[in-house]
Structure formats: C-alpha cells, structure tokens
Design a protein around this motif. Sequence first.
Motif, PDB file in Angstrom:
ATOM      1  N   ASP A 136     -21.774 -24.893  21.034  1.00  0.00           N
ATOM      2  CA  ASP A 136     -21.491 -25.770  19.900  1.00  0.00           C
ATOM      3  C   ASP A 136     -20.221 -25.387  19.146  1.00  0.00           C
ATOM      4  O   ASP A 136     -19.598 -26.230  18.506  1.00  0.00           O
ATOM      5  CB  ASP A 136     -22.664 -25.751  18.914  1.00  0.00           C
ATOM      6  N   CYS A 137     -19.852 -24.105  19.201  1.00  0.00           N
ATOM      7  CA  CYS A 137     -18.728 -23.619  18.411  1.00  0.00           C
ATOM      8  C   CYS A 137     -18.155 -22.366  19.064  1.00  0.00           C
ATOM      9  O   CYS A 137     -18.908 -21.537  19.568  1.00  0.00           O
ATOM     10  CB  CYS A 137     -19.210 -23.302  16.990  1.00  0.00           C
ATOM     11  N   GLU A 151     -15.332 -19.191  18.292  1.00  0.00           N
ATOM     12  CA  GLU A 151     -14.463 -18.476  17.355  1.00  0.00           C
ATOM     13  C   GLU A 151     -13.623 -17.520  18.198  1.00  0.00           C
ATOM     14  O   GLU A 151     -14.118 -16.946  19.164  1.00  0.00           O
ATOM     15  CB  GLU A 151     -15.324 -17.710  16.361  1.00  0.00           C
ATOM     16  N   ILE A 179      -8.341 -24.962  22.178  1.00  0.00           N
ATOM     17  CA  ILE A 179      -8.696 -26.316  21.706  1.00  0.00           C
ATOM     18  C   ILE A 179      -8.353 -27.338  22.782  1.00  0.00           C
ATOM     19  O   ILE A 179      -9.149 -28.230  23.088  1.00  0.00           O
ATOM     20  CB  ILE A 179      -7.979 -26.628  20.382  1.00  0.00           C
ATOM     21  N   ASN A 198     -10.512 -30.694  22.617  1.00  0.00           N
ATOM     22  CA  ASN A 198     -10.750 -30.886  21.187  1.00  0.00           C
ATOM     23  C   ASN A 198     -12.118 -31.512  20.917  1.00  0.00           C
ATOM     24  O   ASN A 198     -12.299 -32.292  19.996  1.00  0.00           O
ATOM     25  CB  ASN A 198      -9.629 -31.736  20.563  1.00  0.00           C
ATOM     26  N   ILE A 257     -15.061 -29.547  20.710  1.00  0.00           N
ATOM     27  CA  ILE A 257     -15.926 -28.634  19.960  1.00  0.00           C
ATOM     28  C   ILE A 257     -15.064 -27.863  18.956  1.00  0.00           C
ATOM     29  O   ILE A 257     -13.868 -27.660  19.171  1.00  0.00           O
ATOM     30  CB  ILE A 257     -16.683 -27.651  20.884  1.00  0.00           C
ATOM     31  N   PRO A 258     -15.650 -27.428  17.841  1.00  0.00           N
ATOM     32  CA  PRO A 258     -14.880 -26.681  16.854  1.00  0.00           C
ATOM     33  C   PRO A 258     -14.458 -25.314  17.407  1.00  0.00           C
ATOM     34  O   PRO A 258     -15.252 -24.630  18.054  1.00  0.00           O
ATOM     35  CB  PRO A 258     -15.842 -26.489  15.680  1.00  0.00           C
ATOM     36  N   GLY A 272     -12.686 -21.923  15.848  1.00  0.00           N
ATOM     37  CA  GLY A 272     -12.209 -21.209  14.673  1.00  0.00           C
ATOM     38  C   GLY A 272     -11.315 -20.054  15.066  1.00  0.00           C
ATOM     39  O   GLY A 272     -11.286 -19.616  16.213  1.00  0.00           O
TER      40      GLY A 272
END
Length: 93
Positions: A49-50, A52, A66, A71, A73-74, A76
């Motif tokens: 889901d994310c 980092e 990304i 682009n 999924i998020p 960080g």
Amino acid sequence: MKFAFLIMGEFDSEKDRQSIHGGAAQIIGVSNIEEACREAKQLQREGIDCIEVCGAFGEKGVEAVIQATDNQIPVGYVVHLPKQDKLFQALFG
C-alpha cells in the motif's frame, strides 16, 4: 495496510530483508536505484500500500521509484532537517 521501507547501501535485496507484523511491514536493503525499482515493482504486484525510502535515494531516486510504480502507490522520502547537515555529512560523507 501493507508498508515497505527501502534502505540503500551495501545490501543484497535477496538476503537483506525482514518483515514484522505478519508481513504487513517490511524493510528491504537495496544496493542501487535500479534494484530499488525492481523491488518496488514486485512489492506493488504483491499488493503493497505504501513505500518509504531512505534519504540516500535523493530526489531523483524517489522519482525513479514513483515512476517504476506508475505513480499508483504513495512513495515517501525520509530526510533530515538542515540544522543536522553537519552530523549527517560526518556520518555518511
């Protein structure tokens, strides 16, 4: 939520990885941006889901991850405050 943190350095992503909380949170060591992008694509296929990434990626590396995940999924980016620049420079060179 399934979450992954990618760190970059002298790592082998096949061996340098660990998960906790039943696999919901993962940390994966990668050796370069290309390896990170391959891992990110695989994580996306697995339903992450994310993601980092560590500060070693720099903005261009974050953009590559990304782009690798279309682009969708998020992603960080962990950075530090400018007042700690000297400390990070001393540690990482």
